[in-house]
Design a protein around this motif. Structure first.
Motif, PDB file in Angstrom:
ATOM      1  N   MET A  36       0.827  -1.203   0.000  1.00  0.00           N
ATOM      2  CA  MET A  36       0.000   0.000   0.000  1.00  0.00           C
ATOM      3  C   MET A  36       0.861   1.253   0.000  1.00  0.00           C
ATOM      4  N   SER A  37       0.857   2.003   1.076  1.00  0.00           N
ATOM      5  CA  SER A  37       1.448   3.335   1.073  1.00  0.00           C
ATOM      6  C   SER A  37       2.980   3.299   1.093  1.00  0.00           C
ATOM      7  N   LEU A  38       3.574   4.422   0.657  1.00  0.00           N
ATOM      8  CA  LEU A  38       5.034   4.571   0.621  1.00  0.00           C
ATOM      9  C   LEU A  38       5.375   6.013   0.972  1.00  0.00           C
ATOM     10  N   VAL A  39       6.388   6.177   1.822  1.00  0.00           N
ATOM     11  CA  VAL A  39       6.865   7.509   2.205  1.00  0.00           C
ATOM     12  C   VAL A  39       8.369   7.572   1.974  1.00  0.00           C
ATOM     13  N   VAL A  40       8.818   8.582   1.248  1.00  0.00           N
ATOM     14  CA  VAL A  40      10.238   8.843   1.064  1.00  0.00           C
ATOM     15  C   VAL A  40      10.729   9.675   2.238  1.00  0.00           C
ATOM     16  N   HIS A  41      11.833   9.269   2.852  1.00  0.00           N
ATOM     17  CA  HIS A  41      12.332   9.978   4.029  1.00  0.00           C
ATOM     18  C   HIS A  41      12.852  11.361   3.647  1.00  0.00           C
ATOM     19  N   PRO A  42      12.672  12.345   4.519  1.00  0.00           N
ATOM     20  CA  PRO A  42      13.117  13.709   4.215  1.00  0.00           C
ATOM     21  C   PRO A  42      14.619  13.812   3.950  1.00  0.00           C
ATOM     22  N   ASP A  43      15.410  12.913   4.531  1.00  0.00           N
ATOM     23  CA  ASP A  43      16.862  12.952   4.333  1.00  0.00           C
ATOM     24  C   ASP A  43      17.310  11.980   3.245  1.00  0.00           C
ATOM     25  N   PHE A  44      16.432  11.695   2.280  1.00  0.00           N
ATOM     26  CA  PHE A  44      16.744  10.687   1.262  1.00  0.00           C
ATOM     27  C   PHE A  44      18.046  10.989   0.534  1.00  0.00           C
ATOM     28  N   ASP A  45      18.360  12.263   0.345  1.00  0.00           N
ATOM     29  CA  ASP A  45      19.599  12.618  -0.358  1.00  0.00           C
ATOM     30  C   ASP A  45      20.812  11.904   0.226  1.00  0.00           C
ATOM     31  N   THR A  46      20.831  11.755   1.546  1.00  0.00           N
ATOM     32  CA  THR A  46      21.973  11.103   2.197  1.00  0.00           C
ATOM     33  C   THR A  46      21.666   9.678   2.647  1.00  0.00           C
ATOM     34  N   SER A  47      20.430   9.429   3.099  1.00  0.00           N
ATOM     35  CA  SER A  47      20.113   8.106   3.650  1.00  0.00           C
ATOM     36  C   SER A  47      19.633   7.114   2.612  1.00  0.00           C
ATOM     37  N   LYS A  48      19.036   7.599   1.509  1.00  0.00           N
ATOM     38  CA  LYS A  48      18.434   6.764   0.455  1.00  0.00           C
ATOM     39  C   LYS A  48      17.299   5.904   0.993  1.00  0.00           C
ATOM     40  N   ARG A  49      16.636   6.352   2.051  1.00  0.00           N
ATOM     41  CA  ARG A  49      15.624   5.516   2.710  1.00  0.00           C
ATOM     42  C   ARG A  49      14.200   5.890   2.309  1.00  0.00           C
ATOM     43  N   PHE A  50      13.369   4.863   2.267  1.00  0.00           N
ATOM     44  CA  PHE A  50      11.927   5.035   2.140  1.00  0.00           C
ATOM     45  C   PHE A  50      11.260   3.926   2.943  1.00  0.00           C
ATOM     46  N   THR A  51      10.001   4.137   3.300  1.00  0.00           N
ATOM     47  CA  THR A  51       9.259   3.179   4.121  1.00  0.00           C
ATOM     48  C   THR A  51       7.978   2.786   3.399  1.00  0.00           C
ATOM     49  N   THR A  52       7.670   1.492   3.443  1.00  0.00           N
ATOM     50  CA  THR A  52       6.438   0.971   2.856  1.00  0.00           C
ATOM     51  C   THR A  52       5.573   0.343   3.943  1.00  0.00           C
ATOM     52  N   CYS A  53       4.296   0.158   3.613  1.00  0.00           N
ATOM     53  CA  CYS A  53       3.349  -0.494   4.507  1.00  0.00           C
ATOM     54  C   CYS A  53       2.608  -1.564   3.712  1.00  0.00           C
ATOM     55  N   PHE A  54       2.533  -2.794   4.257  1.00  0.00           N
ATOM     56  CA  PHE A  54       1.886  -3.864   3.498  1.00  0.00           C
ATOM     57  C   PHE A  54       1.326  -4.947   4.406  1.00  0.00           C
ATOM     58  N   ASN A  55       0.399  -5.716   3.848  1.00  0.00           N
ATOM     59  CA  ASN A  55      -0.163  -6.885   4.523  1.00  0.00           C
ATOM     60  C   ASN A  55       0.774  -8.070   4.383  1.00  0.00           C
ATOM     61  N   THR A  56       0.928  -8.828   5.469  1.00  0.00           N
ATOM     62  CA  THR A  56       1.527 -10.157   5.409  1.00  0.00           C
ATOM     63  C   THR A  56       0.428 -11.170   5.756  1.00  0.00           C
ATOM     64  N   GLU A  57       0.788 -12.430   5.876  1.00  0.00           N
ATOM     65  CA  GLU A  57      -0.186 -13.439   6.270  1.00  0.00           C
ATOM     66  C   GLU A  57      -0.659 -13.239   7.710  1.00  0.00           C
ATOM     67  N   ARG A  58       0.104 -12.490   8.524  1.00  0.00           N
ATOM     68  CA  ARG A  58      -0.192 -12.357   9.945  1.00  0.00           C
ATOM     69  C   ARG A  58      -0.666 -10.972  10.357  1.00  0.00           C
ATOM     70  N   ASP A  59      -0.175  -9.936   9.658  1.00  0.00           N
ATOM     71  CA  ASP A  59      -0.439  -8.577  10.138  1.00  0.00           C
ATOM     72  C   ASP A  59      -0.261  -7.581   9.002  1.00  0.00           C
ATOM     73  N   VAL A  60      -0.402  -6.294   9.347  1.00  0.00           N
ATOM     74  CA  VAL A  60       0.050  -5.205   8.490  1.00  0.00           C
ATOM     75  C   VAL A  60       1.301  -4.633   9.142  1.00  0.00           C
ATOM     76  N   ARG A  61       2.338  -4.380   8.349  1.00  0.00           N
ATOM     77  CA  ARG A  61       3.589  -3.916   8.939  1.00  0.00           C
ATOM     78  C   ARG A  61       4.275  -2.877   8.061  1.00  0.00           C
ATOM     79  N   LEU A  62       5.158  -2.113   8.703  1.00  0.00           N
ATOM     80  CA  LEU A  62       5.960  -1.117   8.020  1.00  0.00           C
ATOM     81  C   LEU A  62       7.389  -1.614   7.939  1.00  0.00           C
ATOM     82  N   VAL A  63       8.001  -1.438   6.770  1.00  0.00           N
ATOM     83  CA  VAL A  63       9.394  -1.822   6.547  1.00  0.00           C
ATOM     84  C   VAL A  63      10.110  -0.631   5.917  1.00  0.00           C
TER      85      VAL A  63
END
Length: 371
Positions: free
Chosen positions: A93-120
């Motif tokens: 589902m949703s995706l957020v690019v981190h404000p410091d992406f220029d240096t960290s290259k990080r983004f976070t996603t949210c999705f369903n697994t067989e057990r729960d909804v989780r953020l990675v």
């Protein structure tokens, strides 16, 4: 995060036209001259658009794929998404690019697994993404069918992560502050823990929600959500720290199952519940994501809240008062019934509004500008 302490839907009679929206605020003349262009196609239920600092887009797709879009070219991001459980309404589902992406290259996603909804949280290296916080947050409730297992993320003006969640179609969940479903959560983007100043000392910011699909933060910090109603009353809400938004299909635990005949905001059961800033009445539009239009290029539309609709197959433009009430609503003809179901909404670094379709085949990212 600023605490919202007072707001109301403003029902002004001036300016009404025959362009009816069916909601709790008057309609106004639809804006003319919006330009809609296709900037990417061949996608499958794109849920969101995350902009990288150089203007490229990361687009999560519900079946469990991430696209990198650059200059109209769509490239699959190589990422381990094997634990995504795409069923019904659930999946990536949703995706957020981190404000410091220029240096960290990080983004976070949210999705369903067989057990729960989780953020990675991931690190992007070229067209390859690697998990670095796995999970950032887990244990959000999920329905095996995917119903009401949604997750919409946005950053507040303090850099904390807001997460709108669904109630998983379980009657007791929205009013249970021990559950992370039917809530807006406010967490630290780096740790996944509750953000400082949260009203209950944990991750919960507001509760009593049914199925949040959109979260938008105004420049002054005021937070708006777009939420699916049952057979009546989709809602646009303004968040108030600790607020109860009045959805209780368990009727105080007295009814088994999932009674969708209760009011969307039950002010009789919960006199202190926060009233909606706008409700659709009947029919519902299945409103989805929300984004504020910012910048002089929007002319008279600057500051308007754009909300996509799935069932309604349109974009609704809400004129918002300074206090957070809805003054009026209009529907641009260029975005009504011409592209099918509309889900994601995000303003790009170029000032344009980017909207995703959610039809299941050859879905697109649309670029909307003001002529």
């Amino acid at each position: 995060m600023r605490r919202v302490v007072g707001f109301a839907a403003v029902a002004l009679l001036a300016g009404c036209t025959s362009q009816e929206t069916g909601g709790s605020a008057p309609s106004t003349t639809a804006p003319e001259g919006l330009v809609v262009e296709v900037v990417a196609s061949g996608l499958a239920h794109p849920w969101d658009v995350g902009f990288l600092p150089d203007g490229r887009m990361l687009v999560p797709q519900r079946p469990g794929r991430i696209a990198l879009v650059e200059g109209g070219r769509v490239t699959d991001v190589e990422a381990d998404l094997g634990d995504v459980a795409a069923r019904g309404e659930g999946g990536l589902m949703s995706l957020v690019v981190h404000p410091d992406f220029d240096t960290s290259k990080r983004f976070t996603t949210c999705f369903n697994t067989e057990r729960d909804v989780r953020l990675v949280t991931w690190v992007l290296d070229g067209t390859r993404a690697t998990r670095v916080a796995d999970p950032l947050l887990a244990g959000l409730p999920s329905n095996p069918s995917g119903r009401h297992s949604g997750c919409r993320m946005a950053l507040d003006d303090d850099g904390n992560l807001l997460i709108g969640t669904g109630d998983t179609a379980r009657g007791e969940v929205p009013q249970d502050r021990g559950s992370l479903g039917g809530k807006v959560l406010r967490v630290d983007l780096e740790t996944g823990e509750g953000a400082p100043g949260n009203p209950f000392g944990d991750r919960v910011y507001t509760y009593g929600h049914r199925n949040i699909q959109g979260v938008a933060v105004r420049e002054d910090g005021m937070v708006f959500t777009a939420e699916h109603g049952p057979s009546t009353d989709d809602e646009v809400n303004v968040l108030q720290a600790g607020g109860n938004y009045g959805w209780d299909p368990s009727r105080g635990g007295t009814t088994g199952g999932y009674d969708e005949g209760v009011p969307m905001t039950d002010l009789e059961r919960f006199p202190d519940a926060v009233p909606a800033a706008w409700s659709s009445g009947q029919p519902t539009e299945a409103i989805s994501d929300a984004a504020f239009l910012r910048g002089e290029q929007w002319g008279d539309l600057e500051g308007v809240l754009a909300v996509t609709a799935l069932k309604g197959e349109k974009v609704l433009l809400f004129t918002i008062t300074q206090e957070g009430g809805v003054h009026s609503v209009s529907i641009p003809p260029e975005l009504e019934g011409s592209h099918g179901r509309l889900r994601g909404a995000e303003q790009g670094p170029d000032g344009a509004l980017y909207v995703t379709t959610s039809n299941g085949e050859d879905d697109k990212v649309l670029k909307v500008t003001n002529r």
